[in-house]
Scaffold this motif. Structure first.
Motif, mmCIF file in Angstrom:
data_model
loop_
_atom_site.group_PDB
_atom_site.id
_atom_site.type_symbol
_atom_site.label_atom_id
_atom_site.label_comp_id
_atom_site.label_asym_id
_atom_site.label_seq_id
_atom_site.Cartn_x
_atom_site.Cartn_y
_atom_site.Cartn_z
ATOM 1 N N LEU A 57 0.806 -1.224 0.000
ATOM 2 C CA LEU A 57 0.000 0.000 0.000
ATOM 3 C C LEU A 57 0.836 1.270 0.000
ATOM 4 N N ARG A 58 2.112 1.154 0.333
ATOM 5 C CA ARG A 58 2.976 2.331 0.498
ATOM 6 C C ARG A 58 2.994 3.255 -0.725
ATOM 7 N N PRO A 59 3.091 2.750 -1.956
ATOM 8 C CA PRO A 59 3.127 3.675 -3.094
ATOM 9 C C PRO A 59 1.900 4.589 -3.176
ATOM 10 N N LEU A 60 0.709 4.025 -2.927
ATOM 11 C CA LEU A 60 -0.519 4.821 -2.998
ATOM 12 C C LEU A 60 -0.686 5.709 -1.771
ATOM 13 N N PHE A 61 -0.643 5.107 -0.581
ATOM 14 C CA PHE A 61 -0.877 5.862 0.653
ATOM 15 C C PHE A 61 0.264 6.842 0.947
ATOM 16 N N GLY A 62 1.476 6.465 0.516
ATOM 17 C CA GLY A 62 2.588 7.400 0.685
ATOM 18 C C GLY A 62 2.398 8.647 -0.146
ATOM 19 N N LEU A 63 1.859 8.472 -1.344
ATOM 20 C CA LEU A 63 1.607 9.611 -2.224
ATOM 21 C C LEU A 63 0.448 10.464 -1.719
ATOM 22 N N VAL A 64 -0.635 9.820 -1.293
ATOM 23 C CA VAL A 64 -1.846 10.544 -0.886
ATOM 24 C C VAL A 64 -1.699 11.155 0.502
ATOM 25 N N PHE A 65 -1.153 10.369 1.437
ATOM 26 C CA PHE A 65 -1.121 10.808 2.836
ATOM 27 C C PHE A 65 0.279 11.130 3.356
ATOM 28 N N GLY A 66 1.317 10.787 2.604
ATOM 29 C CA GLY A 66 2.673 11.092 3.038
ATOM 30 C C GLY A 66 3.133 10.288 4.230
ATOM 31 N N VAL A 67 2.675 9.035 4.368
ATOM 32 C CA VAL A 67 3.040 8.224 5.520
ATOM 33 C C VAL A 67 4.338 7.472 5.259
ATOM 34 N N SER A 68 4.928 6.957 6.321
ATOM 35 C CA SER A 68 6.172 6.199 6.213
ATOM 36 C C SER A 68 5.884 4.760 5.793
ATOM 37 N N ASP A 69 6.923 3.930 5.758
ATOM 38 C CA ASP A 69 6.757 2.530 5.361
ATOM 39 C C ASP A 69 5.828 1.769 6.297
ATOM 40 N N GLY A 70 5.765 2.182 7.565
ATOM 41 C CA GLY A 70 4.919 1.459 8.526
ATOM 42 C C GLY A 70 3.565 2.086 8.765
ATOM 43 N N GLY A 71 3.235 3.143 8.037
ATOM 44 C CA GLY A 71 2.012 3.887 8.346
ATOM 45 C C GLY A 71 0.803 3.583 7.494
ATOM 46 N N SER A 72 0.903 2.653 6.550
ATOM 47 C CA SER A 72 -0.221 2.381 5.647
ATOM 48 C C SER A 72 -1.288 1.498 6.272
ATOM 49 N N TYR A 73 -0.873 0.528 7.074
ATOM 50 C CA TYR A 73 -1.832 -0.436 7.623
ATOM 51 C C TYR A 73 -2.897 0.211 8.511
ATOM 52 N N PRO A 74 -2.550 1.142 9.422
ATOM 53 C CA PRO A 74 -3.606 1.785 10.228
ATOM 54 C C PRO A 74 -4.661 2.488 9.383
ATOM 55 N N ILE A 75 -4.265 3.045 8.241
ATOM 56 C CA ILE A 75 -5.233 3.707 7.364
ATOM 57 C C ILE A 75 -6.212 2.686 6.805
ATOM 58 N N LEU A 76 -5.687 1.563 6.321
ATOM 59 C CA LEU A 76 -6.538 0.521 5.743
ATOM 60 C C LEU A 76 -7.517 -0.025 6.772
ATOM 61 N N TRP A 106 -5.003 15.983 4.680
ATOM 62 C CA TRP A 106 -4.182 16.913 3.895
ATOM 63 C C TRP A 106 -3.924 18.199 4.662
ATOM 64 N N ILE A 107 -4.940 18.685 5.388
ATOM 65 C CA ILE A 107 -4.770 19.915 6.183
ATOM 66 C C ILE A 107 -3.743 19.690 7.292
ATOM 67 N N VAL A 108 -3.886 18.577 8.010
ATOM 68 C CA VAL A 108 -2.951 18.263 9.099
ATOM 69 C C VAL A 108 -1.544 18.054 8.542
ATOM 70 N N ARG A 109 -1.460 17.359 7.390
ATOM 71 C CA ARG A 109 -0.162 17.106 6.772
ATOM 72 C C ARG A 109 0.518 18.412 6.384
ATOM 73 N N LYS A 110 -0.249 19.362 5.858
ATOM 74 C CA LYS A 110 0.301 20.664 5.482
ATOM 75 C C LYS A 110 0.860 21.379 6.700
ATOM 76 N N LYS A 111 0.124 21.321 7.814
ATOM 77 C CA LYS A 111 0.593 21.962 9.045
ATOM 78 C C LYS A 111 1.885 21.325 9.533
ATOM 79 N N LEU A 112 1.937 19.997 9.471
ATOM 80 C CA LEU A 112 3.138 19.296 9.913
ATOM 81 C C LEU A 112 4.335 19.640 9.039
ATOM 82 N N THR A 113 4.096 19.760 7.713
ATOM 83 C CA THR A 113 5.179 20.101 6.788
ATOM 84 C C THR A 113 5.730 21.484 7.088
ATOM 85 N N VAL A 114 4.840 22.449 7.326
ATOM 86 C CA VAL A 114 5.262 23.807 7.659
ATOM 87 C C VAL A 114 6.046 23.821 8.961
ATOM 88 N N ARG A 115 5.577 23.039 9.942
ATOM 89 C CA ARG A 115 6.242 22.973 11.241
ATOM 90 C C ARG A 115 7.636 22.365 11.115
#
Length: 374
Positions: free
Chosen positions: A66-85, A158-167
């Protein structure tokens, strides 16, 4: 102050329980039936199976797929896709529980676990489609309810991700400020001597073990080698579970969690019953909304029978649908309490989670006005 206020509220609830035992009994019965008939059959199997996958470290294979899709959409790490699913499929609080478990196991960092639980912890698709879409709202295409709630979660991410990126950029900028560092160098005679130099954090860290931060130009505080600190913080505790041990522990953990969820459902069902009893009939709209904020399923059922809200239309969408969608995206205080119960043993913030869910509710309202208008 908060503790005292909570104690006063608890004492007040006990007094109300004593004054109106029949109302309390009816609310407890409704909550118990909801938990036993709906929550346990739908959530407990997911909890057990998900726990087994996490303990056996098999989620890495799902993550790699799932990493290629969820990494692109949500910007998660290698271990972060499963909680989304699992969060979008099984619903609240399994998304938050899985993210917290992976964080405790060292699979993901704290910032990512906090980020994940802000959007992957929603009401289950079955609940949204069958109960809300069909039974409560009776919409032509009940699947749209799930689309609106899931879509609001994605936009919220996406909103939270943007805030984290700015931070992170702001934090990186502060790290690039010049520091006075004490660098130990080897002279031509083989002896070490000290050289005071101005270096950036990045350059100083590349020097490695020989660097000791002695003085910060801004605040004068002494700093240890940050590279070593981060490596110690990121040490993962690995444990190879025998299969039956993983099954046994997953069942025990899941049963404990489902019992906590049942307790919260019964408690908030009683509170909802008291709200219904206290608020006069002429203010039944306020009572329905208050009940929904407390516990979604009860509030949605009450809103379904409210004719006054059905007669109000906002941009070709009835107000009953708009209010119900907001409640479903927020999840209710009962859902927040259930999420808090699965975060035990972590330092993840329930306050940040609640703020994100309130924001998601308003995003869902905007989406509902667009989707149901089409």
């Amino acid at each position: 102050m908060k503790r005292k206020l909570f104690i006063v509220m608890t004492v007040g609830m006990i007094i109300l329980f004593t004054i109106m035992p029949s109302v309390v009994s009816e609310g407890a019965k409704d909550g118990l039936l909801l938990w036993f008939m709906a929550i346990v059959p739908s959530l407990l199997p997911f909890m057990i199976l998900s726990g087994i996958l996490v303990k056996l470290k098999t989620t890495k294979y799902i993550n790699s797929f799932l990493r290629p899709l969820f990494g692109l959409v949500f910007g998660v790490s290698d271990g972060g896709s499963y909680p989304i699913l699992i969060g979008f499929l099984a619903g609240c609080p399994i998304g938050a529980k899985t993210a917290a478990q992976l964080y405790k196991d060292g699979e993901i960092k704290r910032e990512e676990a906090q980020y994940l639980m802000m959007f992957c912890n929603n009401l289950s698709p079955m609940f949204l489609i069958e109960f809300i879409g069909v039974k409560c709202l009776d919409v032509k295409n009940p699947f749209l309810i799930f689309v609106v709630v899931a879509g609001s979660a994605v936009i919220n991410a996406w909103i939270v991700r943007k805030k984290l990126t700015v931070r992170e950029k702001s934090s990186q900028g502060s790290r690039d400020k010049k520091m006075i560092v004490n660098v130990y160098k080897n002279g031509s005679d083989g002896k070490s001597f000290n050289v005071w130099k101005k270096l950036s954090y990045k350059k100083a860290e590349r020097i490695g073990e020989s660097v000791k931060f002695e003085k910060n130009l801004n605040d004068g505080k002494k700093l240890s080698n940050r590279k070593d600190e981060r490596s110690r913080e990121n040490v993962k505790t690995e444990k190879n579970y025998p299969v039956m041990d993983a099954v046994d522990e997953s069942i025990a953990d899941s049963c404990e969690t489902i019992l906590k969820i049942g307790g919260y459902i019964i408690l908030f069902s009683i509170i909802t019953s008291i709200i219904e009893y206290i608020i006069p009939e002429k203010y039944d709209v306020a009572g329905c909304i208050a009940a929904g904020i407390t516990e979604v399923s009860t509030g949605a059922m009450q809103l379904a029978g409210n004719e006054w809200l059905s007669g109000i239309r906002v941009i070709m969408t009835d107000a009953k649908t708009i209010v119900t969608v907001w409640l479903c995206a927020f999840g209710g205080i009962s859902s927040v309490a259930q999420t808090y119960s699965v975060l035990s043993g972590t330092d993840l913030s329930i306050k940040k989670y609640m703020i994100a869910k309130i924001r998601q509710g308003f995003i869902a309202v905007i989406l509902a006005l667009l989707v149901f208008r089409i």
